[in-house]
Design an enzyme around this catalytic site. Structure first.
Site, PDB file in Angstrom:
ATOM      1  N   ALA A   1     -33.363 -31.770  11.376  1.00  0.00           N
ATOM      2  CA  ALA A   1     -32.186 -31.954  10.534  1.00  0.00           C
ATOM      3  C   ALA A   1     -31.300 -31.088  11.320  1.00  0.00           C
ATOM      4  CB  ALA A   1     -32.389 -31.233   9.205  1.00  0.00           C
ATOM      5  N   GLU A  51     -31.597 -25.847   5.861  1.00  0.00           N
ATOM      6  CA  GLU A  51     -30.323 -26.345   6.282  1.00  0.00           C
ATOM      7  C   GLU A  51     -29.355 -25.435   5.305  1.00  0.00           C
ATOM      8  OE1 GLU A  51     -30.154 -27.705   9.192  1.00  0.00           O
ATOM      9  OE2 GLU A  51     -32.309 -27.726   9.209  1.00  0.00           O
TER      10      GLU A  51
END
Length: 845
Positions: free
Chosen positions: A263, A297
């Site tokens: 990610a 994230e």
């Protein structure tokens, strides 16, 4: 790999240039190889009359102007644009034709074979923003960005900000113009643009607009409610913990094709590996991993995006903090309350492995240039750093730690900071001097080993107890550890903690007088509660208990610590690989956490294939297959354990009877209650059958017709690469080395080409690998070159000839430092395997 930027160049540039803003116009309506990019950059110069340079990677530059005057196109050398005669205030305009990427770097373009739809997305960390627009591409030259995009009318464009007009403004010829307002000040590497006919799901939480994006052909597999649930839980946790609201307005999460990593934390527009959209049934470990990635994230929105490292030396601060914060949020705010157990089992094993390589480095690494950082996204930067941050939290106190983090955010929001800034904030709130702690833990490399040493009297009571600490000769630092020592006893078939003491360990010998006079339990666990980063050992009495009763723990974390200690003993040659395989086979069915189960099965398979005496390997695979088949057939119907066992069994099945069983599972003549032989499992079954010569091209083509998607194409390519013939291997090798595969297809292909059960077909390519890597490193993109070197190294056999071939290459004219590092790491793993094979062979005598 030629494009680079050194730390000194970046420091010099930042000393004289301050960027105010970028206006970037992208035209995505042209061909399928390039796109138009026009950048208008406003910046100040503290030394009028001096020179600087912009970063840009582009096939062509149409025009360059500086303060209204044309600049000759010879100022662009393919990587940089030289600008001289700077004024105090400057405006540079660069009109360029930039190239789409197939390696996941820059602006990646993908055509979906399922429906012909085109999608594109940017991925710019660490040094790829200049593949899309001309810029000062370094993290400490922050600016505001205003983006304009021309795109086909049926596309939706995503950027860091919500568009001024939803859907864009119609232009001529079926084109829409998307205008995005200026962003808050941010670094180049977290700017973002994605475009395509996305499937979009919307929601909202606490005033924050939420979006989930995937391509149309995956829409039926998307499970937005679980993703939204974790997202909402994360925002609530981080808002309370960090004391600052999410700073970037809307929050979009995009699952994108052919992504080169897990990610990426683009501000307000996070991109994820598309594998997190589950096309087939997965165990809860996969859902837990996705949840951790979502939270990891999200943590970056504060630590990394709002406050950014000044240079890549402090990359670990970004990644370690996000790993710690994501795991902490998962443990406290989601249903995965055991996430620190998963961290102990999987992430810390990665850290310890990395920390014992010749290339190990301090957590606070020395990063002289971009090439160095690109191979530094490793187990030290992520996992060891997070483990040490967990220690720091315990050292300064949880509330003090969060108070210091809040002060750090408040002082440096929208700016750049360093490790010293964070430590200063923590020192102020905690009253602790962290200078010595930082030097001991962040500025030295290597992992310590802690083991108990004790004596008992005739009644079984401790007469002496101490903790011994050791370090590798190459990294001899003995650190200060705060640990718990747990005493566990068996009662009614359960291993339960009956006593625990906390103590500080320093030097090579630390007495623990609190335990003297206590009854020796069935098992002594050093580093109970996993408070420090260290390898631990069990004394012989405790090891005997673990071998027979590791599944009897009433808590998952101590069991995970014992399993981790056993794996460390295998890797360090203190336990024979065959004994570890037997330990796992005999105890894995009692493990409740599926994350631990799958990690143990993977490690046991690796132990047999890489660390066992080669003469026993066939027997070892047969042993694992037999044990796993029995576990599979006894597993509860429809359980995660059942799915984990069938996948592990498939990977080691070798005998004619086991391969026939796989064949019948695939064709449906054998069925297990609760087990869906779905798309991904069908491919796994077929690949094993192909690799063992049971199925061939016709079966691959038939399966691809059932799964006519890009994922199916990659699976089919992997199957073809596993065909056990000389001709198939030659054809695959030519595909791997011609440089035309996308990064996703390359990874799928090389993973099957280097089949560990096909040594006679693979090892002849060892010389060709070493002949190719120089040109690959010089000519391929960074990500692709690293993949070729790292994954391709496993083509060589685990033997002295591979070590000799590596040594011969390394004494040639000095290879680039990053290439040398990858080769040295591969060599070390082969040398470790040879030592462990000898240890395993001795155990059979």
């Amino acid at each position: 790999m030629a494009v680079n930027l050194t730390r000194e160049e970046a420091r010099t540039r930042a000393e004289s240039v301050a960027v105010d803003s970028y206006q970037v116009e992208l035209d995505l309506t042209g061909g399928d190889t390039t796109f138009r990019s026009v950048s208008t950059i406003e910046f100040a110069c503290s030394r009028p009359g001096s020179a600087t340079f912009l970063n840009l990677a582009a096939p062509r530059v149409h025009a360059i102007t500086l303060n209204g005057r044309p600049v000759g196109l010879d100022a662009f050398d393919g990587e940089r644009i030289a600008l001289d005669g700077l004024a105090e205030r400057n405006v540079a305009v660069i009109d360029a034709e930039c190239g789409y990427s197939r390696s996941g770097e820059g602006l990646h373009r993908f055509t979906d074979p399922a429906d012909g739809n085109v999608y594109m997305y940017s991925d710019l960390e660490t040094f790829d923003a200049h593949r899309i627009y001309a810029c000062f591409d370094q993290p400490d030259m922050k600016a505001s960005y205003e983006l304009t995009v021309l795109a086909p009318q049926d596309w939706y464009v995503v950027s860091n900000m919500a568009p001024v007009t939803e859907g864009g403004v119609p232009q001529a010829d079926g084109v829409h113009r998307w205008q995005f307002p200026p962003t808050p000040v941010m670094s180049t590497y977290i700017t973002h643009v994605s475009a395509g006919p996305w499937h979009i799901v919307r929601s909202e939480h606490d005033g924050i607009p939420l979006g989930i994006f995937c391509r149309q052909s995956l829409a039926r597999y998307l499970d937005p409610e679980e993703i939204f649930e974790v997202t909402r839980q994360g925002f609530d946790f981080f808002h309370e913990a960090f004391g600052i609201r999410y700073p970037f307005g809307k929050y979009d999460q995009l699952f994108v094709p052919e992504f080169k990593e897990g990610a990426m934390e683009n501000a307000g527009a996070v991109t994820f590996l598309e594998d997190y959209v589950f096309r087939s049934r997965v165990t809860d470990f996969s859902r837990e991993a996705r949840g951790e990635t979502i939270l990891h994230e999200m943590a970056h929105m504060w630590f990394g995006d709002l406050v950014t490292m000044r240079w890549w030396d402090d990359l670990w601060l970004n990644e370690s903090f996000a790993t710690w914060a994501g795991t902490e949020a998962q443990a406290k705010a989601t249903r995965w309350h055991h996430s620190w157990t998963t961290f102990t089992t999987a992430w810390k094993a990665w850290a310890c492995k990395q920390d014992q390589l010749p290339s190990t480095h301090p957590i606070a690494a020395d990063i002289p240039d971009i090439h160095a950082v690109e191979v530094n996204f490793d187990g030290i930067t992520y996992a060891k750093g997070a483990a040490v941050l967990k220690q720091l939290v315990a050292y300064v106190g949880y509330d003090n730690f969060l108070a210091g983090v809040r002060a750090y955010f408040a002082a440096h929001s929208y700016g750049n900071a360093t490790l010293a800034d964070l430590l200063s904030a923590l020192e102020e709130v905690s009253g602790r001097d962290l200078g010595a702690w930082s030097q001991e833990w962040l500025e030295t490399a290597g992992v310590n080993t802690l083991r108990p040493s004790y004596s008992v009297d005739d009644s079984g009571r401790f007469t002496a107890f101490s903790v011994l600490q050791s370090a590798a000769p190459s990294h001899p630092t003995l650190r200060s550890h705060r640990i718990a020592i747990g005493l566990y006893s068996l009662a009614d078939g359960a291993l339960t903690r009956v006593h625990s003491v906390e103590t500080d360990v320093t030097g090579d010998w630390t007495p623990v007088p609190e335990l003297v006079g206590m009854q020796r339990p069935d098992l002594v666990l050093i580093n109970d509660d996993d408070l420090t980063y260290a390898k631990i050992r069990l004394d012989p009495h405790s090891l005997d208990t673990a071998v027979t009763s590791v599944g009897s723990f009433t808590s998952s974390l101590p069991a995970a610590l014992v399993w981790a200690a056993s794996w460390d003993m295998v890797r360090d040659g203190e336990m024979a690989a065959r004994d570890y395989a037997r330990l796992v086979a005999g105890g894995v069915d009692s493990v409740r956490d599926i994350s631990v189960v799958q990690t143990l099965l993977r490690q046991a398979t690796l132990a047999v294939r890489q660390y066992a005496d080669p003469s026993w390997r066939g027997e070892g695979l047969a042993f694992l297959a037999s044990a796993l088949r029995s576990l599979l057939e006894a597993a509860p119907a429809g359980s995660d354990h059942q799915l984990a066992y069938v996948r592990a069994f498939t990977s080691v099945a070798t005998s004619a009877a086991d391969l026939e069983y796989l064949t019948r599972l695939l064709d449906g003549t054998v069925a297990l209650d609760g087990l869906a032989v779905d798309t991904d499992l069908r491919w796994a079954l077929l690949r094993r059958l192909v690799s063992r010569g049971v199925r061939g091209e016709d079966a691959i083509d038939a399966e691809l017709s059932r799964d006519a998607t890009d994922a199916g194409e990659r699976q089919a390519a992997g199957c073809r690469a596993a065909i056990p013939t000389v001709a198939a291997k030659r054809e695959t090798w030519e595909e791997l080395t011609d440089g035309k595969l996308t990064i996703a297809m390359f990874r799928a292909t090389i993973a099957s080409f280097a089949d560990p059960d096909q040594p006679e077909l693979v090892q002849p390519y060892r010389d060709e690998y070493f002949a190719a890597i120089g040109a690959v490193w010089a000519e391929w993109s960074s990500a692709m070159a690293q993949d070729f070197v790292e994954y391709g190294y496993t083509i060589g056999a685990v033997d002295e000839a591979t070590i000799a071939a590596t040594d011969a290459y390394l004494i040639r004219p000095e290879p680039p430092a990053a290439l040398r590092r990858l080769l040295v790491e591969g060599r070390d793993e082969v040398a470790r395997a040879l030592r462990n094979q000898a240890r395993d062979k001795a155990a059979a005598v």
